[in-house]
Design a protein around this motif. Structure first.
Motif, PDB file in Angstrom:
ATOM      1  N   ASN A 288     -13.048 -10.059   2.491  1.00 56.05           N
ATOM      2  CA  ASN A 288     -11.758  -9.473   2.823  1.00 56.05           C
ATOM      3  C   ASN A 288     -11.856  -8.579   4.059  1.00 56.05           C
ATOM      4  O   ASN A 288     -10.982  -8.584   4.928  1.00 56.05           O
ATOM      5  CB  ASN A 288     -11.228  -8.676   1.630  1.00 56.05           C
ATOM      6  CG  ASN A 288      -9.711  -8.751   1.518  1.00 56.05           C
ATOM      7  OD1 ASN A 288      -9.052  -9.561   2.185  1.00 56.05           O
ATOM      8  ND2 ASN A 288      -9.136  -7.905   0.681  1.00 56.05           N
ATOM      9  N   THR A 289     -12.949  -7.816   4.143  1.00 53.86           N
ATOM     10  CA  THR A 289     -13.121  -6.978   5.339  1.00 53.86           C
ATOM     11  C   THR A 289     -13.444  -7.823   6.566  1.00 53.86           C
ATOM     12  O   THR A 289     -13.107  -7.460   7.690  1.00 53.86           O
ATOM     13  CB  THR A 289     -14.250  -5.943   5.132  1.00 53.86           C
ATOM     14  OG1 THR A 289     -15.488  -6.615   4.912  1.00 53.86           O
ATOM     15  CG2 THR A 289     -13.941  -5.028   3.955  1.00 53.86           C
TER      16      THR A 289
ATOM     17  N   ASN B 221      -8.608  -9.523  -2.780  1.00 47.99           N
ATOM     18  CA  ASN B 221      -8.674  -8.252  -3.501  1.00 47.99           C
ATOM     19  C   ASN B 221      -8.586  -8.471  -5.004  1.00 47.99           C
ATOM     20  O   ASN B 221      -9.378  -7.940  -5.795  1.00 47.99           O
ATOM     21  CB  ASN B 221      -7.533  -7.348  -3.037  1.00 47.99           C
ATOM     22  CG  ASN B 221      -8.013  -5.980  -2.643  1.00 47.99           C
ATOM     23  OD1 ASN B 221      -9.147  -5.821  -2.198  1.00 47.99           O
ATOM     24  ND2 ASN B 221      -7.163  -4.983  -2.795  1.00 47.99           N
TER      25      ASN B 221
ATOM     26  N   ASN C 180      -6.998  -1.016   3.381  1.00 48.26           N
ATOM     27  CA  ASN C 180      -7.127  -1.253   1.945  1.00 48.26           C
ATOM     28  C   ASN C 180      -8.342  -2.122   1.614  1.00 48.26           C
ATOM     29  O   ASN C 180      -8.937  -1.994   0.542  1.00 48.26           O
ATOM     30  CB  ASN C 180      -5.862  -1.912   1.406  1.00 48.26           C
ATOM     31  CG  ASN C 180      -5.877  -2.013  -0.106  1.00 48.26           C
ATOM     32  OD1 ASN C 180      -6.009  -1.013  -0.806  1.00 48.26           O
ATOM     33  ND2 ASN C 180      -5.738  -3.225  -0.619  1.00 48.26           N
ATOM     34  N   THR C 181      -8.739  -3.015   2.522  1.00 53.27           N
ATOM     35  CA  THR C 181      -9.900  -3.864   2.239  1.00 53.27           C
ATOM     36  C   THR C 181     -11.171  -3.022   2.121  1.00 53.27           C
ATOM     37  O   THR C 181     -12.021  -3.290   1.272  1.00 53.27           O
ATOM     38  CB  THR C 181     -10.081  -4.934   3.325  1.00 53.27           C
ATOM     39  OG1 THR C 181     -10.395  -4.318   4.576  1.00 53.27           O
ATOM     40  CG2 THR C 181      -8.826  -5.785   3.491  1.00 53.27           C
TER      41      THR C 181
ATOM     42  N   SER D  40     -11.097  -0.968  -1.131  1.00 46.96           N
ATOM     43  CA  SER D  40     -11.470  -1.777  -2.293  1.00 46.96           C
ATOM     44  C   SER D  40     -12.980  -2.009  -2.336  1.00 46.96           C
ATOM     45  O   SER D  40     -13.591  -1.962  -3.410  1.00 46.96           O
ATOM     46  CB  SER D  40     -10.749  -3.122  -2.252  1.00 46.96           C
ATOM     47  OG  SER D  40      -9.355  -2.939  -2.319  1.00 46.96           O
TER      48      SER D  40
ATOM     49  N   PHE E 217     -14.839  -8.935  -1.791  1.00 52.43           N
ATOM     50  CA  PHE E 217     -14.497  -7.716  -1.056  1.00 52.43           C
ATOM     51  C   PHE E 217     -15.048  -7.753   0.372  1.00 52.43           C
ATOM     52  O   PHE E 217     -14.371  -7.327   1.313  1.00 52.43           O
ATOM     53  CB  PHE E 217     -15.014  -6.482  -1.803  1.00 52.43           C
ATOM     54  CG  PHE E 217     -14.275  -6.171  -3.079  1.00 52.43           C
ATOM     55  CD1 PHE E 217     -12.885  -6.185  -3.121  1.00 52.43           C
ATOM     56  CD2 PHE E 217     -14.968  -5.852  -4.241  1.00 52.43           C
ATOM     57  CE1 PHE E 217     -12.190  -5.890  -4.290  1.00 52.43           C
ATOM     58  CE2 PHE E 217     -14.289  -5.554  -5.419  1.00 52.43           C
ATOM     59  CZ  PHE E 217     -12.901  -5.579  -5.449  1.00 52.43           C
TER      60      PHE E 217
ATOM     61  N   TYR F 111     -11.484  -7.623  -7.966  1.00 51.47           N
ATOM     62  CA  TYR F 111     -11.329  -6.736  -9.123  1.00 51.47           C
ATOM     63  C   TYR F 111     -11.473  -7.506 -10.437  1.00 51.47           C
ATOM     64  O   TYR F 111     -12.053  -7.002 -11.406  1.00 51.47           O
ATOM     65  CB  TYR F 111      -9.983  -6.020  -9.074  1.00 51.47           C
ATOM     66  CG  TYR F 111      -9.955  -4.884  -8.066  1.00 51.47           C
ATOM     67  CD1 TYR F 111     -10.752  -3.753  -8.250  1.00 51.47           C
ATOM     68  CD2 TYR F 111      -9.143  -4.941  -6.938  1.00 51.47           C
ATOM     69  CE1 TYR F 111     -10.731  -2.706  -7.325  1.00 51.47           C
ATOM     70  CE2 TYR F 111      -9.115  -3.911  -6.013  1.00 51.47           C
ATOM     71  CZ  TYR F 111      -9.916  -2.801  -6.208  1.00 51.47           C
ATOM     72  OH  TYR F 111      -9.911  -1.766  -5.293  1.00 51.47           O
TER      73      TYR F 111
ATOM     74  N   ASP G   2      -4.993 -11.462   2.022  1.00 51.95           N
ATOM     75  CA  ASP G   2      -5.867 -10.351   1.635  1.00 51.95           C
ATOM     76  C   ASP G   2      -5.721  -9.974   0.166  1.00 51.95           C
ATOM     77  O   ASP G   2      -6.708  -9.658  -0.503  1.00 51.95           O
ATOM     78  CB  ASP G   2      -5.623  -9.135   2.528  1.00 51.95           C
ATOM     79  CG  ASP G   2      -4.157  -8.712   2.560  1.00 51.95           C
ATOM     80  OD1 ASP G   2      -3.303  -9.452   2.036  1.00 51.95           O
ATOM     81  OD2 ASP G   2      -3.877  -7.637   3.121  1.00 51.95           O
TER      82      ASP G   2
END
Length: 413
Positions: free
Chosen positions: A360-361, A338, A369-370, A373, A357, A342, A334
Motif C-alpha cells: 500500500n505504501t 488496508n 493513512n498507508t 496503517s 501494508f 487488518y 488503497d
C-alpha cells in the motif's frame, strides 16, 4: 424503389428514432461541475460537465482515465449512475466529461453534408463531425488534461447521431480514444455513407488495442410489429433502414476480425431509442473494460492461500493494467490493501498483513493513512522503532494533530 413515407408517420418515426431539441431542453439533469472553453475551431464557446471520481483528493498526484460522453447535458447523468455502481471492481474510476451539443447537435455530429433527406429539402446545418473532432482533439483534450487530473487513456460514448459520430471517430481517428461505445447509432445517415466507407477502412487499418461496443434498440420497424431481429434484414423499406444499417455494421466488423478490433454487439428488444442509453452504457463499459475486472478473488478470500501466491497475483495485475493503460497504475485501491492487511492481522497471518501494508505504501506513497496503517502493524509486533518511523512519515504528509499526538506517544515509550 422505396415507397414514399406519409408525412405524419415520418414525423412519428423521427420522434422515435432521433433525439430532438425539445427533449434535451426539458429533461436536463446537471451532474458535476459546469465548465466552458472558447473554441477557435468552432468559433463559439462550449459548455462541458466535469464529474470527478469519489476518491479524488486535490492533495494527491493520482490521475484518472477519462470517459467523454456526447450530449453530456442530458447523458452525463446516466454515465454517472453506471460509474457510481460499477467503478472499482468492474471498471476503473474515471473522470467523466459531458460535452454539450444542445445548440448545434446535428451540425456537430453528422458525418457528411446533405441538402435533401427522404425526398425532402433538409435545411438544418449538418456534416460538421470532422470539425467537431478537431475541436475535441486540439482544444478539449488539452483543456481537460491541463486543468484536471486526467490521463490520455480515453473512452468515447455517443447515442444516435452521437453514436454515428463515435463510429466515425473510430474509423477515421482511432488513436484519439481507446474505447468507443456507439449506442443505437444512426448509421443510416446520408444513404449509409459512413457504413459503406467502413468496409474498406475496417479491412485495411489496424485497430489493435481498440474496442467498440454497438447496441441496437427494439424499434426495428415503426409500423409493423411482425418485423423481428430474425427477419428484419429481409425487409427493404426505409422503415427498417436504421436497424439494418446497425446490423450491417456488425457484420462488416465481424468479417474483418483480422484488424484486431475488440468488438461487442448487443440487441435490446425491450428498449426504445430513448431508453437504450442506460443499459448500453452499463453493458458497454463492462465489456470494453472486461480486462480490468479483478481476478482470483477466491484466493484472496481463502486464508490458506500462501503469501507468495497472492503477491504474484497482485504483481501480474499491475503488469496487465500497465499494458492496457500505457502507464503505471496501482492494481487495487488503497482501502482494499488496508482492509486485507487488518483482516490478516486479525486472523493471525502477520506476514500477509505486512505484505499488504507495505504494498500500500509502495502504490500510494503520498497517502498518510498507508504509513499510519503500517505503523499499526509494527506496533502490534512490538516494533516501536519501525512504528515511529512510519508515523513520522504519515505526519510529514498530513501535518494532522492526530499523527502529531501519536508521534509524541510513541516517542514517550
Amino acid at each position: 424503389m422505396l415507397k414514399k413515407i406519409p408525412r405524419l408517420l415520418l414525423i412519428l418515426m423521427l420522434l422515435g428514432v432521433h433525439q430532438n431539441s425539445w427533449s434535451q431542453a426539458n429533461f436536463k439533469v446537471q451532474i458535476g461541475q459546469i465548465d466552458s472553453l472558447y473554441s477557435e475551431v468552432l468559433q463559439e464557446s462550449r459548455e462541458i460537465y466535469i464529474q470527478l471520481p469519489e476518491s479524488f483528493n486535490p492533495q494527491s498526484d493520482v490521475k484518472y482515465p477519462v470517459a467523454y460522453i456526447i450530449d453530456g447535458d442530458v447523458m452525463l447523468n446516466a454515465l454517472h449512475t453506471v460509474h457510481s455502481y460499477y467503478s472499482g471492481g468492474f471498471i476503473p474510476e474515471m473522470i467523466l466529461i459531458g460535452i454539450s451539443n444542445a445548440e448545434n447537435r446535428t451540425r456537430d455530429l453528422t458525418t457528411s453534408e446533405l441538402s435533401e433527406r427522404r425526398e425532402q429539402v433538409y435545411s438544418e446545418e449538418n456534416g460538421g463531425a470532422e470539425k467537431f473532432t478537431q475541436f475535441i482533439e486540439s482544444e478539449l483534450f488539452p483543456f481537460v488534461e491541463n486543468n484536471y487530473p486526467a490521463t490520455n487513456y480515453r473512452t468515447l460514448i455517443g447515442h444516435s447521431y452521437g453514436g454515428l459520430f463515435t463510429v466515425n471517430t473510430l474509423l477515421k481517428h482511432p488513436d484519439l480514444f481507446a474505447n468507443y461505445l456507439a449506442i443505437d447509432p444512426s448509421m443510416d445517415w446520408d444513404d449509409q455513407k459512413l457504413l459503406k466507407e467502413s468496409q474498406e477502412i475496417l479491412s485495411q487499418k489496424s485497430f489493435n488495442g481498440k474496442s467498440l461496443f454497438v447496441s441496437l434498440g427494439g424499434q426495428l420497424h415503426m409500423a409493423d410489429t411482425d418485423i423481428t431481429i430474425d427477419n428484419v434484414m429481409k425487409d427493404t423499406t426505409e422503415f427498417t433502414l436504421f436497424a439494418r444499417s446497425n446490423i450491417e455494421l456488425s457484420n462488416i466488423v465481424n468479417y474483418n476480425k483480422h484488424n484486431g478490433l475488440g468488438f461487442y454487439w448487443k440487441f435490446y428488444p425491450n428498449d426504445l431509442h430513448g431508453t437504450i442509453p442506460l443499459p448500453s452504457i452499463m453493458d458497454g463499459l463492462i465489456e470494453v473494460f472486461s480486462w480490468y475486472q479483478m481476478e482470483d478473488i477466491n484466493k484472496f478470500n481463502d486464508p490458506e492461500t500462501p503469501k507468495e501466491v497472492l503477491y504474484d497475483i497482485i504483481k501480474r495485475r499491475e503488469t496487465k493494467l500497465k499494458a492496457h493503460f500505457g502507464y503505471a497504475v496501482a492494481p487495487y485501491p488503497d482501502f482494499l490493501f488496508n482492509m486485507s492487511g487488518y483482516m490478516s492481522m486479525d486472523m493471525g497471518y502477520p506476514e500477509k498483513a505486512l505484505m499488504y501494508f507495505q504494498l500500500n505504501t509502495e502504490y500510494y506513497p503520498d497517502d498518510a493513512n498507508t504509513y499510519d496503517s503500517l505503523a499499526d502493524y509494527y506496533e502490534a509486533q512490538n516494533d516501536t522503532g519501525n512504528a515511529l518511523k512510519n508515523v513520522l512519515k504519515a505526519y510529514e504528509l498530513s501535518g494532522s494533530d492526530y499523527h502529531k499526538k501519536r508521534l509524541e506517544q510513541l516517542r514517550a515509550r
